[in-house]
Design a protein around this motif. Structure first.
Motif, short mmCIF file in Angstrom:
data_model
loop_
_atom_site.label_atom_id
_atom_site.label_comp_id
_atom_site.label_asym_id
_atom_site.label_seq_id
_atom_site.Cartn_x
_atom_site.Cartn_y
_atom_site.Cartn_z
N ASP A 151 -6.05 4.50 -5.43
CA ASP A 151 -7.20 3.62 -5.25
C ASP A 151 -6.77 2.23 -4.77
N GLU A 152 -5.67 1.72 -5.33
CA GLU A 152 -5.16 0.41 -4.90
C GLU A 152 -4.80 0.43 -3.42
N PHE A 199 -3.25 4.38 -8.54
CA PHE A 199 -2.37 3.85 -7.50
C PHE A 199 -2.94 4.16 -6.11
N ARG A 203 2.30 1.84 -3.38
CA ARG A 203 1.30 2.37 -4.31
C ARG A 203 1.14 3.88 -4.11
N ALA A 221 0.84 -1.20 0.00
CA ALA A 221 0.00 0.00 0.00
C ALA A 221 0.88 1.25 0.00
N ASP A 229 -7.96 0.63 -1.30
CA ASP A 229 -8.67 -0.65 -1.21
C ASP A 229 -8.07 -1.56 -0.14
#
Length: 133
Positions: free
Chosen positions: A102-103, A100, A88, A85, A106
């Motif tokens: 958003d990843e 990135f 990202r 995370a 999530d």
């Protein structure tokens, strides 16, 4: 003479009276808030604000990594996800790409939602034990 800020007092009281589990939940929520702020800043072209918000989100992830109890086998898996995370967020900040963010978001949401369930289960157990007394 200092002026009392009721909001600051409320925030301080919330932090000082929260359980460790509730504090962890606050960290997850804060991280998500800063990621969203970074996305909005990026969309409006405010690079300085985007960078500040991402740095705050990264600081929270670093704190979560540092405080992770590594005596449990699942901790290593969590650490890898925190590192991913964080990477990202770095990539999204450098490449100016919200996908990135958003990843990372999530992953943090999954942790937050799971942590919420843990808190709820513990509260149910705690109240069930109180009823037995």
């Amino acid at each position: 003479m200092a002026i009392n800020n009721p909001y600051a007092t409320y925030q301080n009281n919330t932090v000082t009276t929260s359980t460790p589990g509730e504090l962890t939940l606050m960290l997850y929520n804060g991280c998500l808030k800063f990621i969203q702020q970074a996305k909005k800043a990026m969309e409006t072209g405010n690079i300085e604000e985007k960078n500040k918000s991402i740095q705050k989100a990264q600081a929270i992830i670093s704190e979560l990594m540092l405080t992770l109890d590594k005596t449990y086998p699942v901790s290593q898996n969590m650490l890898v996800l925190y590192e991913f995370a964080n990477s990202r967020l770095i990539d999204g900040n450098i490449k100016n790409d919200g996908a990135f963010f958003d990843e990372a978001s999530d992953i943090i949401k999954e942790f937050r939602d799971t942590w919420k369930q843990v808190i709820q289960i513990n509260r149910q157990k705690q109240y069930a034990n109180v009823d037995e007394i």
